[in-house]
Design a protein around this motif. Structure first.
Motif, PDB file in Angstrom:
ATOM      1  N   GLN A   4      52.797 -50.367 -76.725  1.00 24.90           N
ATOM      2  CA  GLN A   4      53.707 -50.677 -77.823  1.00 24.90           C
ATOM      3  C   GLN A   4      55.084 -50.962 -77.249  1.00 24.90           C
ATOM      4  O   GLN A   4      55.739 -50.059 -76.732  1.00 24.90           O
ATOM      5  CB  GLN A   4      53.774 -49.523 -78.805  1.00 24.90           C
ATOM      6  N   ALA A   5      55.501 -52.220 -77.367  1.00 23.54           N
ATOM      7  CA  ALA A   5      56.811 -52.630 -76.871  1.00 23.54           C
ATOM      8  C   ALA A   5      57.801 -52.704 -78.029  1.00 23.54           C
ATOM      9  O   ALA A   5      57.437 -53.062 -79.162  1.00 23.54           O
ATOM     10  CB  ALA A   5      56.719 -53.979 -76.171  1.00 23.54           C
ATOM     11  N   SER A   6      59.045 -52.399 -77.725  1.00 18.53           N
ATOM     12  CA  SER A   6      60.093 -52.466 -78.737  1.00 18.53           C
ATOM     13  C   SER A   6      61.434 -52.696 -78.065  1.00 18.53           C
ATOM     14  O   SER A   6      61.557 -52.587 -76.840  1.00 18.53           O
ATOM     15  CB  SER A   6      60.119 -51.171 -79.544  1.00 18.53           C
ATOM     16  N   GLY A   7      62.440 -52.998 -78.886  1.00 13.88           N
ATOM     17  CA  GLY A   7      63.803 -53.099 -78.381  1.00 13.88           C
ATOM     18  C   GLY A   7      64.384 -54.491 -78.315  1.00 13.88           C
ATOM     19  O   GLY A   7      65.558 -54.647 -77.988  1.00 13.88           O
ATOM     20  N   GLY A   8      63.600 -55.505 -78.605  1.00 22.44           N
ATOM     21  CA  GLY A   8      64.140 -56.856 -78.587  1.00 22.44           C
ATOM     22  C   GLY A   8      65.085 -57.094 -79.744  1.00 22.44           C
ATOM     23  O   GLY A   8      65.255 -56.247 -80.623  1.00 22.44           O
ATOM     24  N   GLY A   9      65.715 -58.269 -79.727  1.00 20.67           N
ATOM     25  CA  GLY A   9      66.617 -58.603 -80.812  1.00 20.67           C
ATOM     26  C   GLY A   9      67.525 -59.749 -80.439  1.00 20.67           C
ATOM     27  O   GLY A   9      67.302 -60.454 -79.458  1.00 20.67           O
ATOM     28  N   ARG A  18      67.996 -52.813 -74.571  1.00 14.04           N
ATOM     29  CA  ARG A  18      67.074 -51.990 -73.801  1.00 14.04           C
ATOM     30  C   ARG A  18      65.684 -52.112 -74.398  1.00 14.04           C
ATOM     31  O   ARG A  18      65.486 -51.826 -75.589  1.00 14.04           O
ATOM     32  CB  ARG A  18      67.495 -50.524 -73.786  1.00 14.04           C
ATOM     33  N   LEU A  19      64.759 -52.534 -73.577  1.00 12.15           N
ATOM     34  CA  LEU A  19      63.369 -52.656 -73.997  1.00 12.15           C
ATOM     35  C   LEU A  19      62.606 -51.394 -73.585  1.00 12.15           C
ATOM     36  O   LEU A  19      62.863 -50.810 -72.526  1.00 12.15           O
ATOM     37  CB  LEU A  19      62.714 -53.876 -73.359  1.00 12.15           C
ATOM     38  N   SER A  20      61.655 -51.036 -74.429  1.00  9.66           N
ATOM     39  CA  SER A  20      60.826 -49.868 -74.158  1.00  9.66           C
ATOM     40  C   SER A  20      59.361 -50.232 -74.375  1.00  9.66           C
ATOM     41  O   SER A  20      59.033 -51.023 -75.268  1.00  9.66           O
ATOM     42  CB  SER A  20      61.211 -48.723 -75.093  1.00  9.66           C
ATOM     43  N   CYS A  21      58.496 -49.672 -73.559  1.00  6.08           N
ATOM     44  CA  CYS A  21      57.058 -49.911 -73.702  1.00  6.08           C
ATOM     45  C   CYS A  21      56.340 -48.590 -73.438  1.00  6.08           C
ATOM     46  O   CYS A  21      56.498 -47.997 -72.371  1.00  6.08           O
ATOM     47  CB  CYS A  21      56.588 -50.977 -72.728  1.00  6.08           C
ATOM     48  N   VAL A  22      55.562 -48.173 -74.432  1.00  6.88           N
ATOM     49  CA  VAL A  22      54.847 -46.907 -74.339  1.00  6.88           C
ATOM     50  C   VAL A  22      53.352 -47.170 -74.317  1.00  6.88           C
ATOM     51  O   VAL A  22      52.834 -47.902 -75.171  1.00  6.88           O
ATOM     52  CB  VAL A  22      55.181 -45.984 -75.519  1.00  6.88           C
ATOM     53  N   ALA A  23      52.675 -46.569 -73.357  1.00  2.00           N
ATOM     54  CA  ALA A  23      51.224 -46.685 -73.267  1.00  2.00           C
ATOM     55  C   ALA A  23      50.583 -45.426 -73.833  1.00  2.00           C
ATOM     56  O   ALA A  23      51.039 -44.314 -73.574  1.00  2.00           O
ATOM     57  CB  ALA A  23      50.797 -46.877 -71.820  1.00  2.00           C
ATOM     58  N   THR A  67      67.832 -53.339 -65.097  1.00  2.00           N
ATOM     59  CA  THR A  67      67.348 -52.152 -64.396  1.00  2.00           C
ATOM     60  C   THR A  67      66.048 -51.680 -65.037  1.00  2.00           C
ATOM     61  O   THR A  67      66.010 -51.440 -66.250  1.00  2.00           O
ATOM     62  CB  THR A  67      68.372 -51.018 -64.436  1.00  2.00           C
ATOM     63  N   ILE A  68      65.021 -51.566 -64.224  1.00  2.00           N
ATOM     64  CA  ILE A  68      63.746 -51.063 -64.723  1.00  2.00           C
ATOM     65  C   ILE A  68      63.603 -49.598 -64.315  1.00  2.00           C
ATOM     66  O   ILE A  68      64.031 -49.190 -63.225  1.00  2.00           O
ATOM     67  CB  ILE A  68      62.565 -51.904 -64.185  1.00  2.00           C
ATOM     68  N   SER A  69      63.025 -48.817 -65.205  1.00  2.00           N
ATOM     69  CA  SER A  69      62.780 -47.408 -64.917  1.00  2.00           C
ATOM     70  C   SER A  69      61.516 -46.972 -65.644  1.00  2.00           C
ATOM     71  O   SER A  69      61.039 -47.666 -66.548  1.00  2.00           O
ATOM     72  CB  SER A  69      63.973 -46.553 -65.330  1.00  2.00           C
ATOM     73  N   ARG A  70      61.001 -45.817 -65.258  1.00  2.00           N
ATOM     74  CA  ARG A  70      59.790 -45.318 -65.897  1.00  2.00           C
ATOM     75  C   ARG A  70      59.895 -43.814 -66.101  1.00  2.00           C
ATOM     76  O   ARG A  70      60.554 -43.107 -65.341  1.00  2.00           O
ATOM     77  CB  ARG A  70      58.555 -45.664 -65.061  1.00  2.00           C
ATOM     78  N   ALA A  73      55.960 -38.887 -67.514  1.00  2.00           N
ATOM     79  CA  ALA A  73      55.487 -37.873 -68.459  1.00  2.00           C
ATOM     80  C   ALA A  73      55.213 -38.480 -69.835  1.00  2.00           C
ATOM     81  O   ALA A  73      54.390 -37.968 -70.597  1.00  2.00           O
ATOM     82  CB  ALA A  73      56.501 -36.754 -68.573  1.00  2.00           C
ATOM     83  N   LYS A  74      55.916 -39.576 -70.145  1.00  2.00           N
ATOM     84  CA  LYS A  74      55.780 -40.205 -71.460  1.00  2.00           C
ATOM     85  C   LYS A  74      55.044 -41.539 -71.387  1.00  2.00           C
ATOM     86  O   LYS A  74      54.978 -42.256 -72.392  1.00  2.00           O
ATOM     87  CB  LYS A  74      57.155 -40.408 -72.081  1.00  2.00           C
ATOM     88  N   ASN A  75      54.521 -41.894 -70.197  1.00  2.00           N
ATOM     89  CA  ASN A  75      53.819 -43.179 -70.028  1.00  2.00           C
ATOM     90  C   ASN A  75      54.664 -44.339 -70.531  1.00  2.00           C
ATOM     91  O   ASN A  75      54.171 -45.242 -71.229  1.00  2.00           O
ATOM     92  CB  ASN A  75      52.468 -43.165 -70.752  1.00  2.00           C
ATOM     93  N   THR A  76      55.932 -44.318 -70.167  1.00  2.00           N
ATOM     94  CA  THR A  76      56.898 -45.275 -70.699  1.00  2.00           C
ATOM     95  C   THR A  76      57.596 -46.031 -69.578  1.00  2.00           C
ATOM     96  O   THR A  76      57.934 -45.447 -68.540  1.00  2.00           O
ATOM     97  CB  THR A  76      57.947 -44.553 -71.551  1.00  2.00           C
ATOM     98  N   VAL A  77      57.816 -47.312 -69.824  1.00  2.00           N
ATOM     99  CA  VAL A  77      58.620 -48.126 -68.920  1.00  2.00           C
ATOM    100  C   VAL A  77      59.767 -48.734 -69.724  1.00  2.00           C
ATOM    101  O   VAL A  77      59.574 -49.177 -70.866  1.00  2.00           O
ATOM    102  CB  VAL A  77      57.779 -49.222 -68.215  1.00  2.00           C
ATOM    103  N   LEU A  78      60.951 -48.689 -69.146  1.00  2.00           N
ATOM    104  CA  LEU A  78      62.159 -49.182 -69.802  1.00  2.00           C
ATOM    105  C   LEU A  78      62.746 -50.346 -69.016  1.00  2.00           C
ATOM    106  O   LEU A  78      62.599 -50.418 -67.790  1.00  2.00           O
ATOM    107  CB  LEU A  78      63.191 -48.067 -69.902  1.00  2.00           C
ATOM    108  N   LEU A  79      63.421 -51.227 -69.736  1.00  2.00           N
ATOM    109  CA  LEU A  79      64.153 -52.305 -69.092  1.00  2.00           C
ATOM    110  C   LEU A  79      65.533 -52.370 -69.723  1.00  2.00           C
ATOM    111  O   LEU A  79      65.676 -52.767 -70.882  1.00  2.00           O
ATOM    112  CB  LEU A  79      63.433 -53.650 -69.239  1.00  2.00           C
ATOM    113  N   GLN A  80      66.527 -51.939 -68.979  1.00  2.00           N
ATOM    114  CA  GLN A  80      67.916 -52.038 -69.424  1.00  2.00           C
ATOM    115  C   GLN A  80      68.450 -53.394 -68.998  1.00  2.00           C
ATOM    116  O   GLN A  80      68.456 -53.714 -67.798  1.00  2.00           O
ATOM    117  CB  GLN A  80      68.755 -50.913 -68.809  1.00  2.00           C
TER     118      GLN A  80
END
Length: 120
Positions: A4-9, A18-23, A67-70, A73-80
Protein backbone atom coordinates in the motif's frame (compact mmCIF):
# COMPACT_ATOMS: atom_id res chain seq x y z
CA UNK A 1 1.02 -10.04 0.13
CA UNK A 2 -0.14 -6.47 -0.43
CA UNK A 3 1.78 -3.24 -0.85
CA UNK A 4 0.00 0.00 0.00
CA UNK A 5 1.64 3.18 -1.24
CA UNK A 6 0.63 6.66 -0.17
CA UNK A 7 1.86 10.23 0.06
CA UNK A 8 1.66 11.52 -3.49
CA UNK A 9 0.07 14.80 -4.42
CA UNK A 10 0.46 18.18 -6.02
CA UNK A 11 3.28 20.45 -4.91
CA UNK A 12 5.03 23.52 -6.22
CA UNK A 13 8.59 23.38 -7.45
CA UNK A 14 10.98 23.49 -4.52
CA UNK A 15 8.50 21.79 -2.23
CA UNK A 16 8.64 18.43 -0.50
CA UNK A 17 6.65 15.23 -0.31
CA UNK A 18 7.12 11.98 1.53
CA UNK A 19 6.02 8.70 0.04
CA UNK A 20 5.30 5.66 2.16
CA UNK A 21 4.83 2.02 1.20
CA UNK A 22 3.74 -0.66 3.64
CA UNK A 23 3.90 -4.37 2.92
CA UNK A 24 1.49 -6.74 4.63
CA UNK A 25 0.67 -10.41 4.48
CA UNK A 26 2.53 -13.68 4.81
CA UNK A 27 5.99 -12.10 4.89
CA UNK A 28 9.00 -14.02 6.18
CA UNK A 29 11.90 -11.85 5.01
CA UNK A 30 12.43 -8.64 3.04
CA UNK A 31 15.46 -8.01 0.85
CA UNK A 32 15.63 -4.87 -1.30
CA UNK A 33 13.00 -2.13 -1.08
CA UNK A 34 12.79 0.54 -3.73
CA UNK A 35 10.89 3.24 -5.53
CA UNK A 36 10.40 3.56 -9.27
CA UNK A 37 8.63 6.16 -11.36
CA UNK A 38 7.01 6.27 -14.74
CA UNK A 39 5.72 8.95 -17.06
CA UNK A 40 3.46 8.24 -20.03
CA UNK A 41 5.35 6.92 -23.02
CA UNK A 42 8.50 6.12 -21.08
CA UNK A 43 9.86 3.09 -19.30
CA UNK A 44 9.62 2.75 -15.58
CA UNK A 45 12.87 3.88 -14.00
CA UNK A 46 14.55 3.25 -10.68
CA UNK A 47 14.52 6.25 -8.36
CA UNK A 48 16.08 4.81 -5.22
CA UNK A 49 16.61 1.50 -3.46
CA UNK A 50 17.76 0.32 -0.06
CA UNK A 51 19.07 -3.12 0.82
CA UNK A 52 18.43 -5.10 3.97
CA UNK A 53 21.81 -3.93 5.30
CA UNK A 54 20.93 -0.29 4.69
CA UNK A 55 22.96 0.37 1.57
CA UNK A 56 21.27 2.85 -0.74
CA UNK A 57 21.33 3.57 -4.44
CA UNK A 58 19.90 6.65 -6.18
CA UNK A 59 19.26 7.76 -9.72
CA UNK A 60 21.61 10.56 -10.62
CA UNK A 61 18.73 12.95 -11.22
CA UNK A 62 17.53 12.70 -7.60
CA UNK A 63 20.86 12.33 -5.79
CA UNK A 64 21.09 14.86 -2.98
CA UNK A 65 17.37 15.70 -3.09
CA UNK A 66 15.67 12.38 -2.28
CA UNK A 67 16.31 10.11 0.69
CA UNK A 68 15.14 6.53 0.93
CA UNK A 69 14.79 4.76 4.26
CA UNK A 70 13.16 1.66 5.66
CA UNK A 71 11.57 0.53 8.88
CA UNK A 72 12.04 -3.21 9.05
CA UNK A 73 9.79 -3.64 12.07
CA UNK A 74 6.90 -2.09 10.12
CA UNK A 75 7.75 -3.54 6.67
CA UNK A 76 7.80 0.03 5.41
CA UNK A 77 9.88 1.94 2.91
CA UNK A 78 9.86 5.74 2.78
CA UNK A 79 10.97 8.22 0.17
CA UNK A 80 11.57 11.78 1.33
CA UNK A 81 11.58 14.06 -1.69
CA UNK A 82 12.91 17.58 -1.24
CA UNK A 83 13.49 20.41 -3.69
CA UNK A 84 11.08 18.85 -6.12
CA UNK A 85 11.27 19.82 -9.77
CA UNK A 86 8.63 19.67 -12.54
CA UNK A 87 10.61 16.85 -14.15
CA UNK A 88 9.95 14.73 -11.04
CA UNK A 89 6.30 14.56 -12.07
CA UNK A 90 5.38 10.90 -12.51
CA UNK A 91 3.53 7.98 -11.03
CA UNK A 92 5.71 6.52 -8.29
CA UNK A 93 5.68 2.80 -7.55
CA UNK A 94 7.20 0.95 -4.64
CA UNK A 95 8.78 -2.42 -5.19
CA UNK A 96 9.70 -4.84 -2.45
CA UNK A 97 11.68 -8.03 -2.91
CA UNK A 98 10.52 -10.45 -0.27
CA UNK A 99 10.20 -14.04 0.79
CA UNK A 100 6.94 -15.46 2.07
CA UNK A 101 6.56 -18.25 4.58
CA UNK A 102 6.80 -21.67 2.98
CA UNK A 103 8.99 -20.55 0.08
CA UNK A 104 12.75 -20.51 -0.34
CA UNK A 105 12.95 -17.82 -3.01
CA UNK A 106 12.36 -14.08 -3.16
CA UNK A 107 9.77 -12.40 -5.37
CA UNK A 108 9.27 -8.79 -6.44
CA UNK A 109 5.98 -7.20 -5.44
CA UNK A 110 4.66 -3.84 -6.65
CA UNK A 111 2.54 -1.21 -5.02
CA UNK A 112 -0.38 0.39 -6.83
CA UNK A 113 1.36 3.63 -7.73
CA UNK A 114 0.89 7.14 -6.40
CA UNK A 115 0.82 10.29 -8.52
CA UNK A 116 3.34 13.04 -7.84
CA UNK A 117 2.80 16.30 -9.70
CA UNK A 118 5.21 19.21 -9.40
CA UNK A 119 4.07 22.54 -10.78
CA UNK A 120 6.47 25.20 -11.97
Amino acid sequence: VQLQASGGGLVQAGGSLRLSCVASGNIFSINVMGWYRQVPGKQRELVAAVTSSGSTNYAGSVEGRFTISRDNAKNTVLLQMNNLKPEDTAVYYCQINLQTYGRTWYTNYWGQGTQVTVSS
